[in-house]
Design an enzyme around this catalytic site. Structure first.
Site, short mmCIF file in Angstrom:
data_model
loop_
_atom_site.label_atom_id
_atom_site.label_comp_id
_atom_site.label_asym_id
_atom_site.label_seq_id
_atom_site.Cartn_x
_atom_site.Cartn_y
_atom_site.Cartn_z
N SER A 78 0.01 -4.98 1.06
CA SER A 78 0.62 -5.85 0.08
C SER A 78 0.96 -5.08 -1.21
CB SER A 78 -0.31 -7.04 -0.19
OG SER A 78 0.34 -8.08 -0.86
N ASP A 173 4.54 -14.76 7.14
CA ASP A 173 4.28 -14.17 5.83
C ASP A 173 5.57 -14.19 5.01
OD1 ASP A 173 3.66 -12.57 3.64
OD2 ASP A 173 3.06 -10.82 4.82
N HIS A 203 -0.12 -13.59 5.93
CA HIS A 203 -0.42 -12.57 4.93
C HIS A 203 -1.94 -12.57 4.65
CE1 HIS A 203 0.97 -9.90 1.67
NE2 HIS A 203 -0.10 -10.33 1.03
#
Length: 235
Positions: A78, A173, A203
């Site tokens: 991320s 996601d 996610h």
């Protein structure tokens, strides 16, 4: 060298310790996790500066760690993957210091473009749009920084300088499309890319190790990392 996710604002070494241990054990590598400074106390580009300093330090310490300074990889998930990409950009001018490999897990690559997945999964999939807005607002000094290539590396015309890349996305996601697009762009410009989307996951699945599908994905990432080292050309 691993950079944790958390929107540049949250999480840290403890939240990603189990995954880093898994990478070390099943990926057959030394893992150094970096506790970079977080926003909003330390906004862009403080975390990137910490990543650069950590990589330069690590380059001088590899022999003491029984590692090879010419085979240092970087990775993250991320926001951490976003910082890893910025690190690659900043180290590109010195061939001797370039990372040998990068491993990106559901990376942030574009804060400018509103992709279909950002709309499709904007609510109810673990990373809602208000949360994304919160992270962006607390990380950046002003909205104009969205266009900085260290923030939105997908906007760069030339991505051919990146090292061989392992890139993993999640099917449900909001960041899926920008991760997929980055893998496509790298491959189109001649970068070796291994890309896999874990279709059933959301996610943040690295923090879901008790979920069988998430655990399986984590082990697959570690195995791909192990294979990635084996496939690098001899130095």
């Amino acid at each position: 060298m691993y950079l944790h996710g958390g929107g540049w604002v949250t999480l840290g070494l403890d939240s990603h310790d189990s995954f880093c241990r898994l990478l070390a054990q099943q990926g057959d590598c030394i893992v150094v996790a970096v506790d970079y400074r977080l926003a909003p106390e330390h906004r862009f580009p403080a975390g990137i500066e910490d990543a650069v300093a950590s990589f330069l330090w690590l380059h001088t310490q590899m022999e003491q760690l029984n590692g090879d300074p010419q085979r240092i990889g970087i990775g993250g998930d991320s926001a951490g993957a976003n910082i890893a990409l910025a690190l690659c950009q900043l180290l590109d001018s010195d061939p001797a210091m370039r990372p040998a490999l990068q491993c990106l897990i559901y990376p942030v690559t574009d804060l400018v473009t509103r992709t279909p997945s950002r709309d499709q999964f904007s609510k109810g999939y673990g990373l809602d749009q208000p949360e994304l807005d919160f992270y962006e607002r607390n990380y950046l000094n002003h909205l104009g920084e969205r266009n900085d290539l260290r923030v939105s590396p997908l906007l760069a015309d030339d991505v051919s300088h990146y090292p061989p890349t392992l890139l993993f996305t999640a099917g449900h996601d909001p960041l899926r499309d920008e991760g997929d697009a980055f893998a496509t762009k790298l491959r189109a410009q001649g970068v070796s890319v291994t890309h896999e989307c874990f279709d059933s996951l959301i996610h943040g699945f690295l923090q879901m190790g008790r979920v069988p599908a998430a655990r399986s994905a984590m082990e697959k990432i570690a195995q791909q990392l192990r294979n990635g080292w084996k496939n690098l050309p001899a130095i």
